[in-house]
Design a protein around this motif. Structure first.
Motif, PDB file in Angstrom:
ATOM      1  N   LEU A   1      70.884  69.085  10.386  1.00  0.00           N
ATOM      2  CA  LEU A   1      70.195  68.757  11.634  1.00  0.00           C
ATOM      3  C   LEU A   1      68.849  68.100  11.345  1.00  0.00           C
ATOM      4  O   LEU A   1      68.467  67.115  11.985  1.00  0.00           O
ATOM      5  CB  LEU A   1      70.001  70.037  12.456  1.00  0.00           C
ATOM      6  N   ALA A   2      68.123  68.628  10.362  1.00  0.00           N
ATOM      7  CA  ALA A   2      66.779  68.129  10.045  1.00  0.00           C
ATOM      8  C   ALA A   2      66.802  66.695   9.534  1.00  0.00           C
ATOM      9  O   ALA A   2      65.819  65.957   9.692  1.00  0.00           O
ATOM     10  CB  ALA A   2      66.113  69.041   9.026  1.00  0.00           C
ATOM     11  N   VAL A   3      67.907  66.279   8.925  1.00  0.00           N
ATOM     12  CA  VAL A   3      68.002  64.914   8.408  1.00  0.00           C
ATOM     13  C   VAL A   3      67.841  63.891   9.532  1.00  0.00           C
ATOM     14  O   VAL A   3      67.334  62.784   9.316  1.00  0.00           O
ATOM     15  CB  VAL A   3      69.349  64.717   7.677  1.00  0.00           C
ATOM     16  N   GLY A   4      68.214  64.261  10.763  1.00  0.00           N
ATOM     17  CA  GLY A   4      68.127  63.342  11.897  1.00  0.00           C
ATOM     18  C   GLY A   4      66.780  63.335  12.597  1.00  0.00           C
ATOM     19  O   GLY A   4      66.633  62.699  13.652  1.00  0.00           O
ATOM     20  N   ALA A   5      65.780  64.007  12.039  1.00  0.00           N
ATOM     21  CA  ALA A   5      64.465  64.080  12.682  1.00  0.00           C
ATOM     22  C   ALA A   5      63.803  62.704  12.718  1.00  0.00           C
ATOM     23  O   ALA A   5      63.925  61.916  11.773  1.00  0.00           O
ATOM     24  CB  ALA A   5      63.575  65.075  11.950  1.00  0.00           C
TER      25      ALA A   5
ATOM     26  N   SER B   1      55.910  84.709  10.280  1.00  0.00           N
ATOM     27  CA  SER B   1      56.315  85.062  11.649  1.00  0.00           C
ATOM     28  C   SER B   1      55.863  84.015  12.654  1.00  0.00           C
ATOM     29  O   SER B   1      56.531  83.767  13.668  1.00  0.00           O
ATOM     30  CB  SER B   1      55.768  86.443  12.028  1.00  0.00           C
ATOM     31  N   GLY B   2      54.727  83.358  12.391  1.00  0.00           N
ATOM     32  CA  GLY B   2      54.253  82.325  13.308  1.00  0.00           C
ATOM     33  C   GLY B   2      55.169  81.121  13.359  1.00  0.00           C
ATOM     34  O   GLY B   2      55.185  80.396  14.365  1.00  0.00           O
ATOM     35  N   LEU B   3      55.945  80.900  12.301  1.00  0.00           N
ATOM     36  CA  LEU B   3      56.878  79.773  12.271  1.00  0.00           C
ATOM     37  C   LEU B   3      57.941  79.915  13.350  1.00  0.00           C
ATOM     38  O   LEU B   3      58.259  78.944  14.056  1.00  0.00           O
ATOM     39  CB  LEU B   3      57.525  79.677  10.887  1.00  0.00           C
ATOM     40  N   GLU B   4      58.493  81.109  13.489  1.00  0.00           N
ATOM     41  CA  GLU B   4      59.512  81.339  14.512  1.00  0.00           C
ATOM     42  C   GLU B   4      58.937  81.091  15.901  1.00  0.00           C
ATOM     43  O   GLU B   4      59.571  80.438  16.745  1.00  0.00           O
ATOM     44  CB  GLU B   4      60.046  82.768  14.407  1.00  0.00           C
ATOM     45  N   ASN B   5      57.730  81.591  16.156  1.00  0.00           N
ATOM     46  CA  ASN B   5      57.099  81.397  17.465  1.00  0.00           C
ATOM     47  C   ASN B   5      56.820  79.923  17.734  1.00  0.00           C
ATOM     48  O   ASN B   5      57.034  79.426  18.852  1.00  0.00           O
ATOM     49  CB  ASN B   5      55.796  82.195  17.538  1.00  0.00           C
ATOM     50  N   LYS B   6      56.326  79.219  16.710  1.00  0.00           N
ATOM     51  CA  LYS B   6      56.028  77.792  16.857  1.00  0.00           C
ATOM     52  C   LYS B   6      57.285  76.999  17.176  1.00  0.00           C
ATOM     53  O   LYS B   6      57.283  76.137  18.081  1.00  0.00           O
ATOM     54  CB  LYS B   6      55.383  77.280  15.573  1.00  0.00           C
ATOM     55  N   CYS B   7      58.359  77.268  16.476  1.00  0.00           N
ATOM     56  CA  CYS B   7      59.609  76.543  16.713  1.00  0.00           C
ATOM     57  C   CYS B   7      60.158  76.842  18.107  1.00  0.00           C
ATOM     58  O   CYS B   7      60.680  75.949  18.794  1.00  0.00           O
ATOM     59  CB  CYS B   7      60.643  76.895  15.648  1.00  0.00           C
ATOM     60  N   GLY B   8      60.025  78.100  18.553  1.00  0.00           N
ATOM     61  CA  GLY B   8      60.462  78.459  19.898  1.00  0.00           C
ATOM     62  C   GLY B   8      59.677  77.703  20.957  1.00  0.00           C
ATOM     63  O   GLY B   8      60.253  77.204  21.939  1.00  0.00           O
ATOM     64  N   ASN B   9      58.381  77.586  20.763  1.00  0.00           N
ATOM     65  CA  ASN B   9      57.541  76.855  21.715  1.00  0.00           C
ATOM     66  C   ASN B   9      57.861  75.364  21.703  1.00  0.00           C
ATOM     67  O   ASN B   9      57.870  74.708  22.763  1.00  0.00           O
ATOM     68  CB  ASN B   9      56.063  77.075  21.398  1.00  0.00           C
ATOM     69  N   MET B  10      58.101  74.808  20.533  1.00  0.00           N
ATOM     70  CA  MET B  10      58.466  73.390  20.439  1.00  0.00           C
ATOM     71  C   MET B  10      59.735  73.106  21.238  1.00  0.00           C
ATOM     72  O   MET B  10      59.825  72.119  21.964  1.00  0.00           O
ATOM     73  CB  MET B  10      58.669  73.005  18.980  1.00  0.00           C
ATOM     74  N   LEU B  11      60.723  73.992  21.085  1.00  0.00           N
ATOM     75  CA  LEU B  11      61.987  73.804  21.788  1.00  0.00           C
ATOM     76  C   LEU B  11      61.801  73.913  23.296  1.00  0.00           C
ATOM     77  O   LEU B  11      62.344  73.099  24.066  1.00  0.00           O
ATOM     78  CB  LEU B  11      62.994  74.842  21.296  1.00  0.00           C
ATOM     79  N   LYS B  12      61.013  74.887  23.738  1.00  0.00           N
ATOM     80  CA  LYS B  12      60.749  75.059  25.175  1.00  0.00           C
ATOM     81  C   LYS B  12      60.019  73.867  25.769  1.00  0.00           C
ATOM     82  O   LYS B  12      60.196  73.527  26.941  1.00  0.00           O
ATOM     83  CB  LYS B  12      59.930  76.331  25.398  1.00  0.00           C
TER      84      LYS B  12
ATOM     85  N   GLY C   1      60.435  70.834  24.998  1.00  0.00           N
ATOM     86  CA  GLY C   1      61.268  69.639  25.031  1.00  0.00           C
ATOM     87  C   GLY C   1      61.434  68.908  23.721  1.00  0.00           C
ATOM     88  O   GLY C   1      62.016  67.818  23.687  1.00  0.00           O
ATOM     89  N   GLU C   2      60.939  69.499  22.619  1.00  0.00           N
ATOM     90  CA  GLU C   2      61.123  68.836  21.330  1.00  0.00           C
ATOM     91  C   GLU C   2      62.598  68.868  20.938  1.00  0.00           C
ATOM     92  O   GLU C   2      63.328  69.806  21.274  1.00  0.00           O
ATOM     93  CB  GLU C   2      60.276  69.529  20.257  1.00  0.00           C
ATOM     94  N   SER C   3      63.059  67.836  20.241  1.00  0.00           N
ATOM     95  CA  SER C   3      64.471  67.747  19.876  1.00  0.00           C
ATOM     96  C   SER C   3      64.823  68.802  18.824  1.00  0.00           C
ATOM     97  O   SER C   3      63.977  69.181  18.006  1.00  0.00           O
ATOM     98  CB  SER C   3      64.784  66.357  19.314  1.00  0.00           C
ATOM     99  N   PRO C   4      66.070  69.286  18.835  1.00  0.00           N
ATOM    100  CA  PRO C   4      66.491  70.240  17.804  1.00  0.00           C
ATOM    101  C   PRO C   4      66.301  69.698  16.397  1.00  0.00           C
ATOM    102  O   PRO C   4      65.959  70.440  15.479  1.00  0.00           O
ATOM    103  CB  PRO C   4      67.973  70.464  18.119  1.00  0.00           C
ATOM    104  N   GLU C   5      66.496  68.387  16.209  1.00  0.00           N
ATOM    105  CA  GLU C   5      66.336  67.784  14.889  1.00  0.00           C
ATOM    106  C   GLU C   5      64.897  67.933  14.393  1.00  0.00           C
ATOM    107  O   GLU C   5      64.651  68.279  13.233  1.00  0.00           O
ATOM    108  CB  GLU C   5      66.724  66.303  14.927  1.00  0.00           C
ATOM    109  N   ASN C   6      63.927  67.680  15.291  1.00  0.00           N
ATOM    110  CA  ASN C   6      62.526  67.769  14.887  1.00  0.00           C
ATOM    111  C   ASN C   6      62.091  69.219  14.675  1.00  0.00           C
ATOM    112  O   ASN C   6      61.249  69.501  13.810  1.00  0.00           O
ATOM    113  CB  ASN C   6      61.637  67.090  15.923  1.00  0.00           C
ATOM    114  N   VAL C   7      62.665  70.125  15.448  1.00  0.00           N
ATOM    115  CA  VAL C   7      62.371  71.549  15.243  1.00  0.00           C
ATOM    116  C   VAL C   7      62.909  71.996  13.892  1.00  0.00           C
ATOM    117  O   VAL C   7      62.217  72.699  13.133  1.00  0.00           O
ATOM    118  CB  VAL C   7      62.983  72.403  16.376  1.00  0.00           C
ATOM    119  N   ALA C   8      64.119  71.590  13.558  1.00  0.00           N
ATOM    120  CA  ALA C   8      64.708  71.953  12.261  1.00  0.00           C
ATOM    121  C   ALA C   8      63.868  71.394  11.118  1.00  0.00           C
ATOM    122  O   ALA C   8      63.622  72.087  10.116  1.00  0.00           O
ATOM    123  CB  ALA C   8      66.145  71.427  12.174  1.00  0.00           C
ATOM    124  N   ALA C   9      63.431  70.150  11.254  1.00  0.00           N
ATOM    125  CA  ALA C   9      62.613  69.539  10.204  1.00  0.00           C
ATOM    126  C   ALA C   9      61.286  70.273  10.046  1.00  0.00           C
ATOM    127  O   ALA C   9      60.811  70.478   8.919  1.00  0.00           O
ATOM    128  CB  ALA C   9      62.364  68.069  10.525  1.00  0.00           C
TER     129      ALA C   9
END
Length: 315
Positions: A196-200, A218-229, A231-239
């Protein structure tokens, strides 16, 4: 032709391996424990049940089509780490088999830690097994660990391990799986998250959180959750997730090198099989050694090699 049998029954993989010393070759089989979609792991009682069912299959597959040579030694991982109080019930499955086999066959019996098995598997697959006679820095990065370790030769344990740094909260593999499940991927999520991250098309700046060489994830999980909420793309969140882990491991490596000097660097554990993370680390430390992918995730190869080293008094 002496053979050395190794068994590893970790929290997520049943594995068996034979090291044929004259060929310097490993034969191994392994099978993931089943985890239902949407879940993040297994209870220990379930892990023990699945190992009990799967281990005979792994042994049968390992010896299918091969000449029957009784192992000179059988070894098993009996604990997560070589540390007081380190214990998980799932390792009783492999240890119990090894003890029973040794009692019946007369083979030598050895036990070691899952962590030592990971490091020896990495050394073998990177053609660096001679490092057991030297001082080096190893990383063990998986679902249960994010450990930076000083490794030194030891006649009794093969490797004497001193922790330089670890994760003070979430482990790197846990972060990968939690964020992967958040993105709708299947557990374990590492391979799918990497694809998934390759498509970022966007990469965010990140700053590792370190305290005296240990990290906080632990802050990484929270940051990724906020990014997704937001509207950030799953690819960019994975990257972002993989970039953050890579940056954190690099920062931990910098701390270790500053503290102990320039030593050989070895990276083991399932998270270290990720190409994105590996390439980031190599860009800073070009001489670093990594386990080959098939020896990165939980496997019994290093446990079998441990038996060979102990049986022959080699270090």
């Amino acid at each position: 032709m002496p053979e050395y049998l190794g068994i590893d029954t970790s929290n997520y993989t049943t594995s068996a391996a034979v090291y044929v010393s004259e060929e310097k070759r490993i034969y191994h089989t392994k099978k993931l424990l089943p985890v239902k979609d949407g879940e993040l792991g297994l209870r220990q009682s379930d892990a023990v049940f699945h190992h009990t069912r799967q281990l005979p299959d792994m042994i049968e597959q390992l010896y299918s089509g091969r000449d029957r040579v009784l192992p000179r030694a059988v070894s098993a991982s009996s604990r997560p780490r070589n540390a007081e109080g380190s214990y998980m019930p799932c390792f009783l499955c492999g240890e119990g088999f090894a003890r029973s086999y040794a009692a019946v066959s007369g083979a030598e019996l050895f036990t070691t830690s899952h962590q030592v098995g990971h490091i020896l598997a990495a050394l073998y697959s990177a053609d660096k097994l001679s490092l057991v006679r030297e001082r080096f820095i190893a990383f063990h990065v998986s679902g249960g660990t994010t450990d930076c370790l000083l490794c030194e030769p030891d006649n009794e344990m093969i490797l004497r391990i001193t922790e330089i740094g670890t994760s003070l909260d979430l482990k790197a593999g846990q972060a990968v799986d939690r964020i992967g499940v958040m993105l709708g991927l299947h557990f374990p999520c590492g391979a799918e998250l990497e694809k998934l991250a390759v498509g970022a098309d966007k990469h965010y700046k990140m700053k590792p959180v370190l305290k005296d060489g240990s990290c906080c994830l632990s802050g990484l999980e929270n940051k990724c959750g906020n990014m997704l909420k937001n509207g950030e793309s799953p690819e960019n969140v994975a990257a972002f997730c993989l970039d953050f882990i890579a940056g954190t491991v690099i920062a931990m490596t910098d701390h270790a090198v500053n503290k102990y000097g320039v030593l050989p660097l070895v990276f083991a554990g399932g998270v270290m099989s990720d190409v994105i993370i590996r390439d980031r680390i190599i860009s800073r430390y070009p001489s670093a050694s990594f386990a080959q992918p098939q020896f990165s995730c939980d496997n019994a190869a290093g446990v079998a090699i441990y038996g060979y080293l102990k049986s022959n008094g080699e270090i």
